[in-house]
Motif scaffolding. Structure first.
Motif, short mmCIF file in Angstrom:
data_model
loop_
_atom_site.label_atom_id
_atom_site.label_comp_id
_atom_site.label_asym_id
_atom_site.label_seq_id
_atom_site.Cartn_x
_atom_site.Cartn_y
_atom_site.Cartn_z
N UNK A 16 -21.48 21.71 33.83
CA UNK A 16 -20.28 21.70 32.67
C UNK A 16 -20.10 22.84 31.69
N UNK A 17 -18.89 22.78 31.09
CA UNK A 17 -18.62 23.85 30.40
C UNK A 17 -19.38 23.81 28.94
N UNK A 18 -20.46 24.44 28.72
CA UNK A 18 -21.10 24.10 27.19
C UNK A 18 -20.28 24.44 25.94
N UNK A 19 -19.22 25.46 26.32
CA UNK A 19 -18.41 25.74 25.01
C UNK A 19 -17.37 24.60 24.55
N UNK A 20 -17.04 23.77 25.67
CA UNK A 20 -16.14 22.76 25.55
C UNK A 20 -16.66 21.75 24.32
N UNK A 21 -15.95 21.54 23.24
CA UNK A 21 -16.33 20.67 22.24
C UNK A 21 -15.77 19.25 22.49
N UNK A 22 -16.98 18.40 22.41
CA UNK A 22 -16.63 16.98 22.47
C UNK A 22 -15.85 16.39 21.19
N UNK A 23 -14.93 15.67 21.28
CA UNK A 23 -14.46 15.17 20.17
C UNK A 23 -15.13 14.04 19.49
N UNK A 24 -15.25 13.71 18.31
CA UNK A 24 -16.09 12.87 17.77
C UNK A 24 -15.09 11.56 17.46
N UNK A 25 -15.80 10.52 17.08
CA UNK A 25 -14.94 9.25 16.82
C UNK A 25 -14.00 9.80 15.83
N UNK A 28 -5.18 10.54 16.85
CA UNK A 28 -3.92 9.38 17.01
C UNK A 28 -3.15 9.29 15.80
N UNK A 29 -3.42 9.63 14.66
CA UNK A 29 -2.53 9.50 13.51
C UNK A 29 -1.61 10.78 13.44
#
Length: 411
Positions: free
Chosen positions: A345-354, A361-362
């Protein structure tokens, strides 16, 4: 920060001679005596002895007796050894730090060339301290530059400037990523090349990474380095030749790097210097309070004091706990990064939190509402609305889907 590497290069080249090395303070002697005995240079089995004013008389006598009996080796000392010390066959006296009192310079030099023998003396000076040569010349103490055959001698200033210019040109021609800037800088410090006037192909061994490993492994080295740093600053401020050895010109950050400090100590002289150039403090991954003493009795005593301090609470206890939590978070982050790399995986790609997903979405709903209002007020056409909402091909797909549905309904 190259002084220690150049000192070791000199001792390696003169490993068969007896040498006396003078330092500015007792704490500096203790620090360098501790780390030099653990470094592989100059040669295997090379012996050091230390001598300063805070040693008890018995230890001083034993150290001097051992040094007299050896055919080679180095005596690390302060000005306590500048007078009244008679050791035969001293080949060199090295003034790693010039004395605070100029009168002591001659006494230091006088430890060699005794009883009709030949001797030599060497003094380490920075570019900003070179006026000390002219000062000594006025006091009838002429000096000359070290010969080019000595590996410890740095290259001429012109050669260094040309090297820096070529290095800057190379840096401009290379494309670097912003994310890798800090890592590249730290690796450049570790892998730096220490040049010598002995030749363009002669590169001295950089010992600071080795010293830093000793600091991270043994708390004794860490504490002695901190004491040596603070004592050096205070002694430098009291220099009798303050017009040459100006405290304002002293690079405090580079000095901290040369002592391999992990963090700057709290002292009045650093009150107005929070972010020093040429010094990178240890990151949150290094828990300074977890660095142990290699001596088991000292470590047990430290753990008892630490437990009592944490139980009592207070400012220090909160800071210790906060640093421990930060070190644990950094350790887990590195583990996750290593796991991502292992899985491809790409470790620099940030995962979006909830929470971030809700915000996105807003933002999307707000965008749709703005576009719909523009469509109702006829500021944009339906084609522009579809293009802005779904992209270049989104509108056509929407229309085709609508036509298919209507045809199915009519059937």
């Amino acid at each position: 920060d190259e002084k220690l590497s150049r000192l070791l290069a000199f001792l390696t080249q003169h490993s068969s001679e007896k040498v006396i090395v003078f330092f500015l303070t007792c704490a500096c002697v203790e620090y360098y005596s501790t780390i030099l005995q653990q470094l592989p240079l100059p040669t295997k089995g090379y012996e050091y002895e230390s001598l300063h004013g805070k040693l008890v008389q018995k230890r001083r006598e034993n150290a001097m007796e051992r040094f007299r009996q050896r055919k080679s080796g180095a005596l690390l000392c302060t000005d306590v050894a500048a007078r009244g010390l008679d050791v035969p066959s001293i080949g060199w006296t090295i003034q790693f730090d010039p004395p605070t009192d100029p009168a002591s310079y001659v006494h230091r030099v006088g430890r060699s060339a005794r009883a009709g023998q030949r001797g030599n003396s060497l003094v380490f000076l920075t570019r900003k301290e070179e006026a000390y040569v002219d000062f000594l010349r006025l006091r009838k103490v002429p000096l000359r530059e070290l010969g080019e055959e000595e590996r410890c001698r740095p290259p001429l200033e012109k050669e260094e400037e040309e090297e820096e210019e070529s290095k800057d040109d190379d840096d401009e021609s290379m494309d670097t990523k912003e994310e890798e800037g800090a890592e590249a800088a730290s690796s450049a410090m570790v892998k730096r090349r220490i040049k010598s006037a002995a030749g363009p192909d002669v590169v001295l061994h950089d010992v600071l990474p080795c010293v830093r490993k000793l600091v991270l492994k043994d708390r004794d080295v860490l504490e002695k380095g901190t004491k040596a740093y603070t004592s050096y600053i205070r002694a430098y401020k009291e220099h009798h030749c303050g017009f040459i050895f100006r405290f304002a010109s002293l690079d405090l950050g580079l000095l901290a790097t040369s002592f391999s400090l992990l963090r700057l100590p709290k002292m009045p002289e650093l009150r107005d210097h929070k972010n020093l150039p040429n010094f990178i403090p240890a990151g949150p991954e290094v828990n300074i309070h977890a660095i142990p003493f290699l001596s088991k009795p000292r470590e047990m005593a430290r753990q008892k004091r630490l437990a009592a301090e944490l139980a009592a609470g207070g400012k220090n206890a909160k800071q210790i706990k906060a640093e421990e939590r930060a070190a644990e978070r950094e350790r887990k982050r590195k583990e996750r990064r290593a796991e991502d790399i292992a899985k491809g995986r790409n470790p620099n790609k940030r995962k979006k939190g909830r929470q971030q997903k809700i915000f996105d979405e807003w933002d999307e709903l707000a965008k749709e509402e703005r576009l719909y209002k523009k469509l109702r007020s006829k500021k944009i056409t339906e084609e522009e609305y579809d293009r802005l909402m779904y992209g270049d091909g989104g509108g056509d797909q929407g229309k085709k889907g609508g036509e298919d549905e209507s045809s199915n309904d009519s059937e």
